[in-house]
Design a protein around this motif. Structure first.
Motif, mmCIF file in Angstrom:
data_model
loop_
_atom_site.group_PDB
_atom_site.id
_atom_site.type_symbol
_atom_site.label_atom_id
_atom_site.label_comp_id
_atom_site.label_asym_id
_atom_site.label_seq_id
_atom_site.Cartn_x
_atom_site.Cartn_y
_atom_site.Cartn_z
ATOM 1 N N GLN A 55 18.724 6.553 -4.503
ATOM 2 C CA GLN A 55 19.335 6.686 -5.821
ATOM 3 C C GLN A 55 19.811 5.330 -6.326
ATOM 4 O OE1 GLN A 55 22.326 9.781 -4.877
ATOM 5 N NE2 GLN A 55 21.123 11.165 -6.171
ATOM 6 N N ARG A 56 19.875 5.238 -7.645
ATOM 7 C CA ARG A 56 20.345 3.995 -8.271
ATOM 8 C C ARG A 56 20.991 4.331 -9.606
ATOM 9 N NH1 ARG A 56 18.093 -1.789 -8.138
ATOM 10 N NH2 ARG A 56 19.093 -2.752 -9.936
ATOM 11 N N ASN A 57 22.114 3.696 -9.867
ATOM 12 C CA ASN A 57 22.778 3.874 -11.154
ATOM 13 C C ASN A 57 22.080 3.029 -12.221
ATOM 14 O OD1 ASN A 57 24.775 5.573 -10.083
ATOM 15 N ND2 ASN A 57 26.050 3.821 -9.498
ATOM 16 N N LEU A 58 22.016 3.589 -13.417
ATOM 17 C CA LEU A 58 21.495 2.789 -14.532
ATOM 18 C C LEU A 58 22.270 3.175 -15.793
ATOM 19 C CD1 LEU A 58 18.948 3.447 -16.841
ATOM 20 C CD2 LEU A 58 18.205 4.712 -14.851
ATOM 21 N N ASP A 59 22.454 2.210 -16.670
ATOM 22 C CA ASP A 59 23.190 2.424 -17.921
ATOM 23 C C ASP A 59 22.262 2.321 -19.101
ATOM 24 O OD1 ASP A 59 25.703 2.709 -16.705
ATOM 25 O OD2 ASP A 59 25.954 0.527 -16.581
ATOM 26 N N VAL A 60 22.522 3.157 -20.089
ATOM 27 C CA VAL A 60 21.838 3.060 -21.383
ATOM 28 C C VAL A 60 22.865 2.537 -22.382
ATOM 29 C CG1 VAL A 60 20.631 4.291 -23.211
ATOM 30 C CG2 VAL A 60 20.266 4.946 -20.811
ATOM 31 N N GLU A 61 22.586 1.371 -22.947
ATOM 32 C CA GLU A 61 23.537 0.714 -23.849
ATOM 33 C C GLU A 61 22.796 0.193 -25.079
ATOM 34 O OE1 GLU A 61 25.487 -2.491 -21.912
ATOM 35 O OE2 GLU A 61 26.332 -1.248 -20.286
ATOM 36 N N ASN A 62 23.545 0.141 -26.170
ATOM 37 C CA ASN A 62 22.992 -0.525 -27.359
ATOM 38 C C ASN A 62 22.932 -2.029 -27.145
ATOM 39 O OD1 ASN A 62 22.492 1.660 -29.194
ATOM 40 N ND2 ASN A 62 24.731 1.884 -29.418
ATOM 41 N N PRO A 63 21.923 -2.680 -27.648
ATOM 42 C CA PRO A 63 21.836 -4.144 -27.514
ATOM 43 C C PRO A 63 23.022 -4.815 -28.173
ATOM 44 C CG PRO A 63 19.747 -3.222 -28.268
ATOM 45 C CD PRO A 63 20.754 -2.114 -28.345
ATOM 46 N N TYR B 87 0.814 -1.216 0.000
ATOM 47 C CA TYR B 87 0.000 0.000 0.000
ATOM 48 C C TYR B 87 0.853 1.275 0.000
ATOM 49 C CZ TYR B 87 -4.045 -2.949 0.837
ATOM 50 O OH TYR B 87 -5.036 -3.894 0.708
ATOM 51 N N HIS B 88 2.158 1.115 -0.131
ATOM 52 C CA HIS B 88 3.045 2.291 -0.151
ATOM 53 C C HIS B 88 4.062 2.133 -1.273
ATOM 54 C CE1 HIS B 88 5.358 -0.582 2.349
ATOM 55 N NE2 HIS B 88 4.258 -0.659 3.085
ATOM 56 N N LEU B 89 3.536 1.831 -2.459
ATOM 57 C CA LEU B 89 4.354 1.587 -3.644
ATOM 58 C C LEU B 89 4.039 2.655 -4.690
ATOM 59 C CD1 LEU B 89 6.361 -0.562 -4.852
ATOM 60 C CD2 LEU B 89 4.344 -1.627 -5.896
ATOM 61 N N TRP B 90 5.095 3.252 -5.243
ATOM 62 C CA TRP B 90 4.940 4.260 -6.294
ATOM 63 C C TRP B 90 5.622 3.763 -7.572
ATOM 64 C CZ3 TRP B 90 4.327 5.594 -1.348
ATOM 65 C CH2 TRP B 90 3.433 6.636 -1.028
ATOM 66 N N ARG B 91 5.024 4.079 -8.722
ATOM 67 C CA ARG B 91 5.545 3.624 -10.017
ATOM 68 C C ARG B 91 5.788 4.817 -10.926
ATOM 69 N NH1 ARG B 91 2.695 2.429 -14.914
ATOM 70 N NH2 ARG B 91 3.871 1.013 -16.299
ATOM 71 N N GLY B 92 6.953 4.822 -11.578
ATOM 72 C CA GLY B 92 7.284 5.849 -12.549
ATOM 73 C C GLY B 92 7.787 5.220 -13.840
ATOM 74 N N ILE B 93 7.922 6.040 -14.872
ATOM 75 C CA ILE B 93 8.393 5.600 -16.185
ATOM 76 C C ILE B 93 9.695 6.327 -16.498
ATOM 77 C CG2 ILE B 93 7.868 5.435 -18.656
ATOM 78 C CD1 ILE B 93 6.024 3.755 -16.949
ATOM 79 N N LEU B 94 10.725 5.557 -16.850
ATOM 80 C CA LEU B 94 12.000 6.171 -17.219
ATOM 81 C C LEU B 94 11.854 6.967 -18.514
ATOM 82 C CD1 LEU B 94 14.451 3.200 -16.522
ATOM 83 C CD2 LEU B 94 14.199 5.290 -15.172
ATOM 84 N N PRO B 95 12.545 8.107 -18.606
ATOM 85 C CA PRO B 95 12.514 8.852 -19.868
ATOM 86 C C PRO B 95 13.074 8.010 -21.018
ATOM 87 C CG PRO B 95 13.461 10.178 -18.097
ATOM 88 C CD PRO B 95 13.345 8.792 -17.567
ATOM 89 N N ALA B 96 12.429 8.096 -22.193
ATOM 90 C CA ALA B 96 12.880 7.297 -23.339
ATOM 91 C C ALA B 96 14.014 7.979 -24.103
ATOM 92 C CB ALA B 96 11.707 7.033 -24.279
ATOM 93 N N ASP B 97 14.333 9.230 -23.768
ATOM 94 C CA ASP B 97 15.330 9.970 -24.539
ATOM 95 C C ASP B 97 16.684 10.049 -23.841
ATOM 96 O OD1 ASP B 97 14.563 11.587 -22.456
ATOM 97 O OD2 ASP B 97 14.361 13.411 -23.657
ATOM 98 N N LEU B 98 16.960 9.139 -22.912
ATOM 99 C CA LEU B 98 18.251 9.171 -22.231
ATOM 100 C C LEU B 98 19.367 8.801 -23.210
ATOM 101 C CD1 LEU B 98 17.346 7.405 -18.861
ATOM 102 C CD2 LEU B 98 17.666 9.858 -19.257
ATOM 103 N N PRO B 99 20.465 9.557 -23.218
ATOM 104 C CA PRO B 99 21.565 9.232 -24.125
ATOM 105 C C PRO B 99 22.353 8.020 -23.633
ATOM 106 C CG PRO B 99 22.149 11.112 -22.763
ATOM 107 C CD PRO B 99 20.708 10.808 -22.474
ATOM 108 N N LEU B 100 23.154 7.459 -24.507
ATOM 109 C CA LEU B 100 24.018 6.356 -24.130
ATOM 110 C C LEU B 100 24.934 6.766 -22.984
ATOM 111 C CD1 LEU B 100 25.059 5.082 -27.681
ATOM 112 C CD2 LEU B 100 23.492 3.935 -26.086
ATOM 113 N N GLY B 101 25.211 5.800 -22.104
ATOM 114 C CA GLY B 101 26.118 6.069 -20.998
ATOM 115 C C GLY B 101 25.452 5.838 -19.652
ATOM 116 N N GLY B 102 26.159 6.250 -18.583
ATOM 117 C CA GLY B 102 25.677 6.040 -17.229
ATOM 118 C C GLY B 102 24.803 7.182 -16.747
ATOM 119 N N HIS B 103 23.833 6.862 -15.951
ATOM 120 C CA HIS B 103 22.894 7.845 -15.411
ATOM 121 C C HIS B 103 22.584 7.512 -13.952
ATOM 122 C CE1 HIS B 103 22.079 9.469 -19.437
ATOM 123 N NE2 HIS B 103 22.151 8.194 -19.843
#
Length: 506
Positions: free
Chosen positions: A498-506, A465-481
């Motif tokens: 906070q959490r690190n996430l990477d945008v990479e080509n498949p 009952y205390h869960l929030w959901r968001g959508i990551l932006p689709a326009d993040l450039p390649l690299g770490g965020h």
């Protein structure tokens, strides 16, 4: 026959007299200022006037000399209702000794104690050890990480002190005594002998250690009422509810309480139904009757346990609450979490995440400026760690509709939750009802393990009952965020994850 004549309090004080008819059995005695702390009324130790004494239904008020007289009720104890600014004695395990067997005489010692308006109390529920090893987890986990506290006036366990093991009461008491404050208790279903529908027999083991299972005390700006709300039905069955004598006791208590005094009801089984099917787990008629007793009160808080998850419920007219504004029930997460199950942490203590993704912990109840706050602290995490963030570690560029989730352990509709990636603008996220995905993944991993883990499994996931959901932006450039989530509580306090996430080509 006993007759209680009571006049309403003027401000915080009232006069009431318990009159016992000739020939009726009664307990008499004094409430006195135990100046030397020896528990005995010595010459020169004065009585304390205007103190409430109860037999579990009736309430007598001590006269100017501190004397009282109250009718005996078969099978019931007589107890003092601690007034504000005083303390009852405690035993070696810091259990308050505020009661006596009915019959003949019983004196109650009190000592002066400081209770400011900004009082704080420690709230624990469902430590629920089923073995000496699990008492050790409680001691090395919650108790050691809490340490000895001087910033709280008292602690309370909201039931399920043990898991069908009354022989472990003493060990649990010894562990919690190390926190160093008076410790109140009320029973849960696992503290009772549920093989009988005879309530006196069912609660006998609990009351032999802790005293009355329904009682009250004043502390700081509040009246605290502990209500044993587990009704045995025979065999292992039970239901939440209150007896007629408990309603009578609470009604008498409230009539002697000033309207501006906070009323904190402490129970084990919650007033709402935690069953997704909506089946009755606390008798609806009893909840409506309880709310009728509280009608006209604007300062009410209900504390409950039992569910092994965390939830804030606002009771309104649909629940039978007759007031113009809803009243809050805080259903506190369990100290044993998911029944001391799951993988062990670095100290060898099971992570015991609850089925809504909340880690095991405790709550601090605080009063300040006429308001009340309830803060939750995971016992295995730093105090400011209030959010569990679930997000992918890597995503492809221009990937749309990739969700992340923030479990804000103490959150409800009054919290504001926002996110951003890197230094972009903050944007709101929406509260949703669903499984915590991190917990669900841990639960499902148990089924693919090659060997069973030691100790209990994690229980099935439940709605958070205390869960929030968001959508990551689709326009993040390649690299770490860096994905950041901040949650702001009603008092304006901000918590960050906070959490690190990477945008990479498949």
């Amino acid at each position: 026959m006993t007759r209680i004549l009571a006049r309403a309090r003027v401000g915080a004080m009232a006069a009431a007299f318990a009159l016992t008819a000739a020939g009726a059995h009664a307990t008499t005695g004094y409430v006195f200022d135990d100046e030397n702390g020896n528990g005995i009324r010595d010459p020169g130790e004065r009585g304390v006037p205007s103190v409430e004494v109860s037999n579990g239904v009736d309430i007598a008020i001590t006269d100017p000399a501190g004397a009282y007289r109250i009718a005996d009720r078969p099978g019931s104890r007589v107890f003092v209702i601690k007034p504000r600014g005083w303390q009852t004695p405690v035993d070696g395990a810091n259990l308050p000794r505020f009661y006596a067997s009915g019959g003949q005489t019983a004196d109650f010692p009190l000592r002066h104690g400081n209770e400011p308006d900004d009082l704080r109390a420690l709230i624990v529920t469902d430590p629920q050890p089923a073995s000496a090893a699990q008492v050790g987890y409680l001691s090395r986990g919650l108790v050691e990480r809490l340490g000895r506290r001087s910033d709280v006036a008292f602690g309370v366990t909201l039931g399920d002190i043990v898991y069908d093991r009354p022989d472990l009461f003493g060990a649990v008491n010894a562990a919690l005594a190390r926190i160093g404050v008076p410790w109140h208790n009320l029973p849960g279903n696992h503290d009772l002998a549920l093989g009988t529908p005879d309530e006196a027999l069912a609660v006998a083991s609990f009351e032999s250690v802790y005293g009355p299972s329904t009682y009250a005390f004043h502390a700081g700006p509040a009246l605290f009422a502990a209500l044993d709300d587990v009704r045995p039905l025979g065999g292992p069955r039970y239901i939440g509810g209150l007896r007629d004598d408990q309603f009578a006791f609470l009604g008498n208590l409230l009539r002697l309480s000033a309207q501006d005094e906070w009323v904190v009801l402490m129970m084990h089984i919650p007033l709402f139904s935690p069953d997704p099917s909506g089946s009755e787990t606390f008798r609806d008629a009893d909840r409506i009757r309880l709310f009728a007793l509280l009608k006209g009160r604007t300062h009410v808080l209900i504390l409950s346990g039992h569910t092994h998850y965390q939830r804030h419920v606002m009771h309104g007219r649909a629940d039978g609450w007759p007031g113009p504004r809803p009243i809050e029930e805080y259903n506190v997460a369990a100290a044993c979490g998911g029944f001391w199950g799951g993988p062990a942490d670095g100290d060898g203590i099971p992570e015991a995440t609850m089925w809504d993704g909340t880690p095991p912990g405790y709550a601090i109840l605080g009063f300040k400026g006429g308001a009340v706050t309830v803060d939750y602290f995971p016992s295995c995490l730093p105090a400011d760690r209030q959010i569990a963030l679930h997000a992918p570690e890597v995503v492809a560029p221009r990937q749309g509709y990739v969700s992340f989730y923030a479990n804000v352990f103490n959150g409800d509709d009054s919290w504001r939750v926002e996110f951003r990636v890197d230094d972009r603008a903050w944007n709101p996220v929406s509260r949703v009802l669903g499984w915590d995905p991190s917990y669900a993944a841990e639960f499902l991993a148990q089924d693919s393990a090659l060997h069973p883990q030691r100790g209990p499994r994690l229980p099935d996931p439940a709605i958070c009952y205390h869960l929030w959901r968001g959508i990551l932006p689709a326009d993040l450039p390649l690299g770490g965020h860096v994905l950041s989530v901040r949650a702001t509580d009603p008092q304006g306090r901000v918590f960050l994850a906070q959490r690190n996430l990477d945008v990479e080509n498949p």
